[in-house]
Structures are given as C-alpha cells and as structure tokens.
Design a protein around this motif. Sequence first.
Motif, mmCIF file in Angstrom:
data_model
loop_
_atom_site.group_PDB
_atom_site.id
_atom_site.type_symbol
_atom_site.label_atom_id
_atom_site.label_comp_id
_atom_site.label_asym_id
_atom_site.label_seq_id
_atom_site.Cartn_x
_atom_site.Cartn_y
_atom_site.Cartn_z
ATOM 1 N N SER A 113 47.777 43.732 -31.403
ATOM 2 C CA SER A 113 48.231 43.269 -30.086
ATOM 3 C C SER A 113 49.083 44.330 -29.402
ATOM 4 O O SER A 113 48.895 44.625 -28.215
ATOM 5 N N LYS A 116 46.989 47.147 -28.112
ATOM 6 C CA LYS A 116 46.315 46.797 -26.854
ATOM 7 C C LYS A 116 47.275 46.930 -25.679
ATOM 8 O O LYS A 116 46.912 47.446 -24.617
ATOM 9 N N ALA A 150 46.582 35.908 -31.254
ATOM 10 C CA ALA A 150 45.428 36.591 -30.663
ATOM 11 C C ALA A 150 45.067 35.979 -29.310
ATOM 12 O O ALA A 150 44.809 36.696 -28.338
ATOM 13 N N SER A 151 45.084 34.644 -29.224
ATOM 14 C CA SER A 151 44.771 33.965 -27.959
ATOM 15 C C SER A 151 45.835 34.257 -26.908
ATOM 16 O O SER A 151 45.518 34.508 -25.736
ATOM 17 N N ASP A 154 45.515 37.862 -25.676
ATOM 18 C CA ASP A 154 44.397 38.010 -24.742
ATOM 19 C C ASP A 154 44.785 37.528 -23.346
ATOM 20 O O ASP A 154 44.404 38.132 -22.334
ATOM 21 N N MET A 157 46.987 40.154 -21.856
ATOM 22 C CA MET A 157 46.159 41.309 -21.489
ATOM 23 C C MET A 157 45.443 41.073 -20.158
ATOM 24 O O MET A 157 45.333 41.977 -19.335
ATOM 25 N N ARG A 158 44.957 39.863 -19.945
ATOM 26 C CA ARG A 158 44.274 39.552 -18.694
ATOM 27 C C ARG A 158 45.190 39.706 -17.496
ATOM 28 O O ARG A 158 44.746 40.022 -16.386
#
Length: 213
Positions: A113, A116, A150-151, A154, A157-158
């Motif tokens: 994470s 990213k 992880a969810s 994400d 990140m969006r």
Amino acid sequence: MAEATAKLSILVQLRDEASNAMRSLVNGVSDLGGSLGFAGDKAGILSGAFAALGGATILKSIGAFEEANLKLVTAQALLAKLPDGMAKFEAAVRAGNEMQRKFGFDNEEVTLSLAKFLSATGGDMPHAMQALEAAMGLAISKFGGPAGLASAADLVMRSFAGGGRILKEFGQNIGENESAISAIAKVAQFTAPYHDAWGQSTQKSGEVAKQFG
C-alpha cells in the motif's frame, strides 16, 4: 529474492516431510482399525481425513508465503522506478513491521500500500504516509479491521485521480472538487480516533497474534 526462494524451499521440504509423517499415521490408523473396533471403511475414512488435514495445512502455508512474497515483489517493482527506490522500499518494509506490531496490519499489505502511495505521489514520503494513515483508518472504521486495508488503500488510490468526490463521505467538510492531498489529510484526521482505539483493543492483540502464530 534468494532469501524468499530459500524460505519457499523450506516450506516445500516441510510439506514433503509432513506427507511422509502423514503416511505413517494413515498406516497406523488403518492397522488400528480392527483392534479399535472400526470397520475397514471407517478406518480408511479416518485415515483419509488425517491426510487431507495435514496436506491442506502445509499447502495453505505455502500459498500464504507465495502471496506475501508477490506483494513484496510488486512493491519493489513499483518503487524501482523512483529515485532512491531501494531506500524507499526498505522504509516501506520497516513501516509494515511497525504497523503490524502496533495495530495488527499485515506487513506485506502495508508495504505494498505504501509503495502504491509513494508511486502516486512521485516518492513524497510524508504525503504517502498520510495516505497510509487514511487507508488504515478507513480499514478499521469502514472495512472491519486490518484485513480491509487493501480495499481501503484502493479507495484512497482512486482519490489521487478523482479528488475529494471519492472521499467526501469518509471525512468532514470534504469538497467535491477538493485536491486529493487535502481530502486524504481530512480522512486521516477524521479516522484517527478509530485507529487509536483499535491500537488499544483486545481485538488488535488477536490480529497481532494471528500474524505471528
């Protein structure tokens, strides 16, 4: 990578040794069938159950190791493109270890994470760490705990592409057109109490034990 390969080899060896031990157990159970009053088919079923249990446990361990290793390899590949990428990778690994110790988050998931977020911010460690804090806070407050990282990551990140509209329901006073950095900071601040409370909870202790058990 050499260390990872060595660990995988050890697990494969353990699987083979366990298989041999399981075969001995299976034979023993079969031999005991008559003296224990088992019908032959029941002894066979019991033997098969022991074998399946042992094999599944070892294979699960190998699968978990391979998944963890894939996360680390992916993180390293992301950071290799950044200046001083290896140092950032090592910092991400240290962060993962620290977050596991304190809060029960999976080491490799934190490393991936953070990689990213570092990639999304061009290697800006302070902003990437704030994004990680926001993701961990969301994992606990909205996704049920560390397993939801992880969810949550994400989602954060969006926001680097979608800005405030992606996160407006997860913080206070986040505007539709607010920048990602500003929105993430507000989410990190809004979810901090959840994060801190989790760190003191007995549930967190269970997550830590699960990782080291």
